[in-house]
Design an enzyme around this catalytic site. Structure first.
Site, mmCIF file in Angstrom:
data_model
loop_
_atom_site.group_PDB
_atom_site.id
_atom_site.type_symbol
_atom_site.label_atom_id
_atom_site.label_comp_id
_atom_site.label_asym_id
_atom_site.label_seq_id
_atom_site.Cartn_x
_atom_site.Cartn_y
_atom_site.Cartn_z
ATOM 1 N N PRO A 185 0.886 -1.141 0.080
ATOM 2 C CA PRO A 185 -0.164 -0.019 0.024
ATOM 3 C C PRO A 185 0.997 1.255 0.111
ATOM 4 O O PRO A 185 2.069 1.185 0.487
ATOM 5 C CB PRO A 185 -0.669 -0.260 1.285
ATOM 6 C CG PRO A 185 -0.349 -1.364 2.086
ATOM 7 C CD PRO A 185 0.844 -1.945 1.311
ATOM 8 N N CYS A 186 0.657 2.167 -0.724
ATOM 9 C CA CYS A 186 1.299 3.344 -0.859
ATOM 10 C C CYS A 186 0.726 4.604 -0.113
ATOM 11 O O CYS A 186 1.165 5.648 -0.519
ATOM 12 C CB CYS A 186 1.868 3.721 -2.267
ATOM 13 S SG CYS A 186 0.452 4.121 -3.342
#
Ligand SMILES: C[S@@+](CC[C@H](N)C(=O)[O-])C[C@H]1O[C@@H](n2cnc3c(N)ncnc32)[C@H](O)[C@@H]1O
Length: 353
Positions: free
Chosen positions: A81-82
């Site tokens: 996830p960013c």
């Protein structure tokens, strides 16, 4: 046969694509228990490890499992996830907020796999004017990999969905160069929503059950491919909407959205994706994690888990576990297996020549 580990595996859309291309999945790591149950149910003997990838102890556990499996780690794949990505100063990628991405660097550095593949939202390519993307490329290159990245459209690979994803592919320098698979379908022949799901029961009279029966034979090649030998219809349960939701969506034409509603109707939701009805003759919009803004092209309800799974190219024998909210998250978070498969086949051909 190549052996892989999947970091941030979720329910395992990416893993399923690699598995279907002939890759052996040793292990998937995630900190979402329900997603891991789904992962384990659908990936043969692969282990689903419940662990936090921001912690050092997780790497020790991964090493233990990898060693006891007696298999080499040929591929590291994953979709970190960013959210909250940060670049606080020139090249300050080591900011703790990026630690989930740093987990992938650490694994590649430790195992020196033959190749790796990372998937992210397309917006990451332009974050901080592209500096994040450049830094990722640079770091992997300095570890001895030829690396490229590209934004791919899932529909080009036979997925009935206009989902775009940024993909980084790395191949160890002594083995070769990365290359992305060519589109398998041209725009005029994209698989449509109707071709993807019109064999499934309407669920307008009854809600259905988690484990149910088909009511007709498959009607398209895509449906045949999804159903294969599956005889049980899993996860096809409709949402019991309030009457005002049904009445509102009934006013939206196929392919329309909140802008098509008469004045004074549905005004509680007027953002871009609100009250969107899919078009039966086009691929779907990006399947989300269950925000209930997308509706069936024909029926006045949101798609069921199975319908969304079909639009994500999960085969019908892929069973989702957990509550409906958890299942929605698992489907919406996933890399479409058909896209994963096309990428895996390309990597196999590069690595095995
Ligand atoms: C985009 S999803 C991955 C989807 C997956 N690649 C697929 O194709 O199904 C990202 C995953 O990262 C997991 N995650 C987030 N933070 C994590 C952490 N600290 N440690 C392990 N997993 C984490 C989430 O639970 C989620 O399943």
């Amino acid at each position: 046969m190549l052996h892989a580990i999947d970091l941030f595996c979720g329910a395992g859309g990416l893993s399923r694509g690699f598995m279907d291309a002939g890759v052996d999945i040793i292990l998937g790591v995630d900190n979402d228990k329900a997603a891991l149950k789904t992962f384990e149910k659908n990936h043969g003997n692969a282990i689903g490890m419940n662990a936090d990838l921001s912690k050092q102890e997780t790497f020790d556990k991964i090493q233990e499992i990898a060693e006891s499996s007696g298999r080499s780690i040929d591929l590291v794949i994953g979709g970190p996830p960013c959210q909250g990505f940060s670049l606080t100063g020139p090249r300050n990628f080591d900011d703790p907020r990026n630690k989930l991405y740093l987990a992938v660097f650490a694994m590649v550095k430790q195992y020196k796999p033959k190749g790796f593949l990372i998937e992210n939202v397309p917006g990451m390519a332009t974050l901080y004017e592209g500096q994040i993307k450049e830094e990722i490329l640079k770091r992997f290159r300095s570890m001895g990999y030829n690396v490229e990245c590209k934004i791919l459209t899932a529909a080009d690979y036979g997925v009935p969905q206009m989902r775009k994803r940024l993909v980084f592919m790395g191949i160890r320098e002594d083995i070769g160069f990365p290359a992305f698979p060519k589109a398998k379908v041209d725009e005029e022949h994209y698989v449509t929503c109707r071709e993807a799901i019109d064999d499934l029961p309407p669920r307008t009279e009854e809600l259905g059950q988690e484990q149910d029966e088909y009511i007709m034979e498959p009607r398209s090649d895509y449906q045949k491919m999804m159903r294969k030998d599956c005889t049980i219809l899993w996860n096809h349960v409709a949402t019991d909407h309030k009457q005002f939701v049904k009445d509102t969506i009934a006013l939206v034409p196929e392919g329309g959205n909140w802008k098509d509603l008469p004045k004074g109707v549905g005004e509680s939701r007027t953002f871009h994706e609100a009250w969107t009805r899919y078009h039966g003759d086009k691929p779907s919009r990006t399947i989300d994690t269950g925000h209930r803004n997308h509706f069936h092209y024909q029926y006045n309800r949101v798609p069921t888990i199975r319908e969304n799974a079909r639009l994500q190219s999960f085969p019908d024998d892929f069973v989702f576990l957990g509550t409906r909210t958890q299942q929605n998250r698992q489907v919406g978070n996933a890399v479409p297996p058909l896209l994963g498969k096309a990428l895996a086949e390309k990597m196999i051909s590069i690595i095995e020549g």
